[in-house]
Write a protein that holds these residues in place. Structure first.
Motif, PDB file in Angstrom:
ATOM      1  N   GLU A 172     -39.619 -16.857 -17.485  1.00 55.92           N
ATOM      2  CA  GLU A 172     -39.658 -18.097 -18.279  1.00 55.92           C
ATOM      3  C   GLU A 172     -40.810 -18.040 -19.294  1.00 55.92           C
ATOM      4  N   HIS A 173     -41.992 -17.560 -18.807  1.00 58.59           N
ATOM      5  CA  HIS A 173     -43.135 -17.416 -19.728  1.00 58.59           C
ATOM      6  C   HIS A 173     -42.729 -16.479 -20.881  1.00 58.59           C
ATOM      7  N   ARG A 192     -39.769 -15.593 -22.005  1.00 58.83           N
ATOM      8  CA  ARG A 192     -38.762 -16.182 -22.910  1.00 58.83           C
ATOM      9  C   ARG A 192     -39.439 -17.106 -23.915  1.00 58.83           C
ATOM     10  N   TYR A 193     -40.434 -17.840 -23.428  1.00 59.13           N
ATOM     11  CA  TYR A 193     -41.141 -18.768 -24.336  1.00 59.13           C
ATOM     12  C   TYR A 193     -41.985 -17.989 -25.356  1.00 59.13           C
ATOM     13  N   ARG A 231     -39.898 -16.284 -27.934  1.00 63.41           N
ATOM     14  CA  ARG A 231     -38.823 -17.109 -28.504  1.00 63.41           C
ATOM     15  C   ARG A 231     -38.669 -16.813 -29.995  1.00 63.41           C
TER      16      ARG A 231
END
Ligand SMILES: Nc1nc2c(c(CN[C@H]3C=C[C@H](O)[C@@H]3O)cn2[C@@H]2O[C@H](COP(=O)(O)O)[C@@H](O)[C@H]2O)c(=O)[nH]1
Length: 355
Positions: free
Chosen positions: A145-146, A148-149, A152
């Motif tokens: 998740e980190h 992907r952020y 981005r």
């Protein structure tokens, strides 16, 4: 299957990792069926490059001049380079057209970046946002998740994010276990030898072990391990933490751009079968004969190019000298500067964590 090693049996203690790459490339080029090196084109390009060199177009200073690269050569720059080169792979998109929906891009400081530069932009943006991406304590617990952020994009998606997470976690864990949280400690331990540093990288950080088996021989490319050392050398302009008495031992870095630009300049010719696969935008498998021949012949062609270029430069009124890093950076930047032209020359597409 008994795999013979390309190790220099005469003196294993002095057989450097870059000389293993050089021997691998020579062996691959000497038995390559799909890729031919055109020696006359080597001579022709060497003359063109000698002219560019004399016009100061081929200097390691180019590394620092780019707006996305660190400007201050300090421990934080070493950590920045280490994080970047831990995830410096596979930025290509299935469809080459920059306007295609999946050609990922990200906006940073009012510019759109793609490829390697989008990786640098994403890391710089994360640091601007206060994400401690250079800190091993953060890396060891980073998750998908980190990542992907952090990576981005404004358009499309950067490929292989899960693999980038895995690499960052791995290097974070090892930095904490072996190097008190900073790659700078690995650099100082190498006592100004690029080969000792590359050996430490390969011993301690598995995600850098870019090797294969070709015709029953173990071959090596070590693209990210070598470019990591080269980037530190370039950032520090060969001084301080970037002092390496044996930096000229490095080969070029066998990614997917250097083979493309060498083919564009006619230094390599591909067999009908291989050319068809490239024209049809086929995916290649990491470690396949085709892929190993493309990478090995690119390294060997550049070895011949550096030798011929230095023969020209050393016989000038004011003798001079280049190394494989300077040639590599020039050729890689040439692709970026002449993208419209070079795009007509297909490059081999592989999904792997090594280049
Ligand atoms: N051989 C070689 N491969 C390099 C670089 C660089 C970074 N170059 C900058 C640093 C110093 C130079 O002056 C350049 O300004 C990235 N790559 C590789 O290319 C691929 C990305 O390509 P694209 O999709 O077009 O962004 C990917 O495998 C990436 O690992 C290099 O220099 N040499």
């Amino acid at each position: 299957m008994i795999v013979k090693s390309m190790e220099d049996s005469s003196s294993p203690s002095t057989s450097s990792r870059s000389s293993l790459v050089r021997r691998s490339a020579k062996f691959i080029a000497g038995s390559s069926s799909e890729v031919t090196i055109n020696h006359s084109a080597v001579g022709k390009l060497a003359h063109l490059l000698a002219d560019r060199y004399n016009k100061h177009d081929m200097s390691p200073e180019c590394w620092k001049n780019h707006e996305l690269h660190p400007k201050t050569a300090d421990a934080s720059a070493v950590d920045w380079i280490f994080v970047i080169d831990s995830v410096n792979f596979s930025f290509w998109s299935e469809v080459e057209d920059p306007e295609a929906p999946d050609r990922f891009m990200l906006e940073y400081k009012n510019k759109l970046w793609t490829g390697y530069w989008s990786c640098c932009a994403a890391v710089n943006r994360a640091l601007d946002e206060g994400i401690p991406l250079l800190n091993a304590d953060y890396l060891v617990q980073i998750d998908d998740e980190h990542v992907r952020y952090i990576f981005r994009t404004t358009k499309g998606v950067m490929p292989m994010l899960a693999e980038r997470t895995r690499n960052l976690r791995e290097v974070g864990r090892i930095l904490k276990e072996k190097y008190e949280g900073s790659f700078t400690n690995c650099v100082t331990k190498s006592q100004n030898s690029s080969q000792t540093l590359i050996q430490s990288i390969l011993t301690d950080f598995p995600c850098f072990r870019d090797e294969g088996i070709y015709k029953n021989e173990r071959v090596a490319f070590y693209k990210r391990a070598q470019i990591l050392v080269a980037d530190i050398w370039a950032c520090f302009e060969g001084k301080g933490l970037g002092t390496f008495h044996d930096i000229d031992q490095l080969t070029i870095f066998a990614d997917y751009r250097i083979p493309q630009v060498l083919n564009y300049f006619g230094l390599t010719t591909y067999s009908q079968d291989l050319q068809r696969k490239l024209n049809e935008n086929c995916m290649f498998k990491y470690g396949s004969d085709d892929e190993i021949q493309i990478r090995g012949c690119a390294i060997h062609a550049c070895e011949l190019l550096v030798q011929e270029l230095n023969r020209l430069l050393e016989n000038q009124t004011i003798p001079s000298h280049v190394n494989a890093i300077m040639l590599d950076f020039y050729l890689w930047d040439y692709v970026q500067l002449h993208e419209e032209d070079i795009r007509k020359t297909p490059y081999h597409k592989v999904r792997c964590i090594y280049y």
